[in-house]
Design a protein around this motif. Structure first.
Motif, mmCIF file in Angstrom:
data_model
loop_
_atom_site.group_PDB
_atom_site.id
_atom_site.type_symbol
_atom_site.label_atom_id
_atom_site.label_comp_id
_atom_site.label_asym_id
_atom_site.label_seq_id
_atom_site.Cartn_x
_atom_site.Cartn_y
_atom_site.Cartn_z
ATOM 1 N N LEU A 1 -3.840 37.965 8.252
ATOM 2 C CA LEU A 1 -4.256 37.644 6.895
ATOM 3 C C LEU A 1 -3.489 38.503 5.912
ATOM 4 O O LEU A 1 -3.220 39.670 6.166
ATOM 5 N N THR B 1 -13.419 38.328 7.450
ATOM 6 C CA THR B 1 -12.105 38.978 7.551
ATOM 7 C C THR B 1 -12.152 40.120 8.555
ATOM 8 O O THR B 1 -11.247 40.264 9.391
ATOM 9 N N GLY C 1 -8.933 33.538 4.686
ATOM 10 C CA GLY C 1 -9.421 34.443 3.651
ATOM 11 C C GLY C 1 -10.261 33.777 2.581
ATOM 12 O O GLY C 1 -10.564 34.395 1.562
ATOM 13 N N TYR D 1 -9.230 30.299 9.676
ATOM 14 C CA TYR D 1 -9.589 31.208 8.587
ATOM 15 C C TYR D 1 -8.350 31.745 7.882
ATOM 16 O O TYR D 1 -7.407 32.216 8.506
ATOM 17 N N HIS E 1 -12.395 38.574 12.079
ATOM 18 C CA HIS E 1 -11.132 37.889 12.378
ATOM 19 C C HIS E 1 -10.045 38.895 12.754
ATOM 20 O O HIS E 1 -9.359 38.750 13.763
ATOM 21 N N GLN E 2 -9.893 39.925 11.932
ATOM 22 C CA GLN E 2 -8.839 40.901 12.177
ATOM 23 C C GLN E 2 -9.139 41.769 13.400
ATOM 24 O O GLN E 2 -8.215 42.148 14.123
#
Length: 138
Positions: free
Chosen positions: A137, A29, A17, A15, A32-33
């Motif tokens: 990201l 996002t 973004g 990934y 993921h973060q």
């Protein structure tokens, strides 16, 4: 705790973004973060649609319930020695990736995925192998 299907484990590695819609990107996002910043986050492995699928745009055929997606999930869980229903930390999934996956596996496991052509999933696998975890990201 997040609910994830098998192939989304690998989507998270690649990934960067990009996604199907603004809402999908925001959701991916965030997840993921969260995993990057909190590798002790629990993951519940599920069969079928998960928390990422919840934000997949509804534009006719619902991609998340296609049989080939279920098959991709199964292949990826098997590769990692995991099963639907398991609950484990994200860092334990990363550890399994380090033990079981090489970047070139993406070419086989994800051969029908349109995102594979970007090459970011192989980069993501390599970053896990290098001990970097998920990419930050920008």
């Amino acid at each position: 705790m997040y609910r994830l299907r098998g192939h989304h484990i690998f989507c998270l590695l690649g990934y960067r973004g990009m996604g199907y819609s603004k809402e999908y990107i925001e959701n991916m996002t965030r997840l993921h973060q969260d995993l990057k910043n909190n590798p002790k986050t629990f993951i519940h492995l599920v069969k079928g649609p998960d928390q990422l699928c919840e934000k997949y745009p509804n534009s006719g055929d619902y991609h998340c319930k296609d049989q080939h997606i279920y098959e991709r999930d199964a292949v990826m869980l098997e590769k990692l020695g995991l099963k639907v229903g398991q609950i484990l930390y994200w860092e334990d999934i990363e550890s399994r990736i380090r033990k079981s996956v090489v970047p070139s596996d993406i070419q086989v496991m994800c051969k029908d995925c349109s995102w594979r052509l970007y090459g970011v999933c192989e980069e993501g696998v390599q970053e896990i192998l290098d001990g970097q975890g998920l990419r930050e990201l920008k």
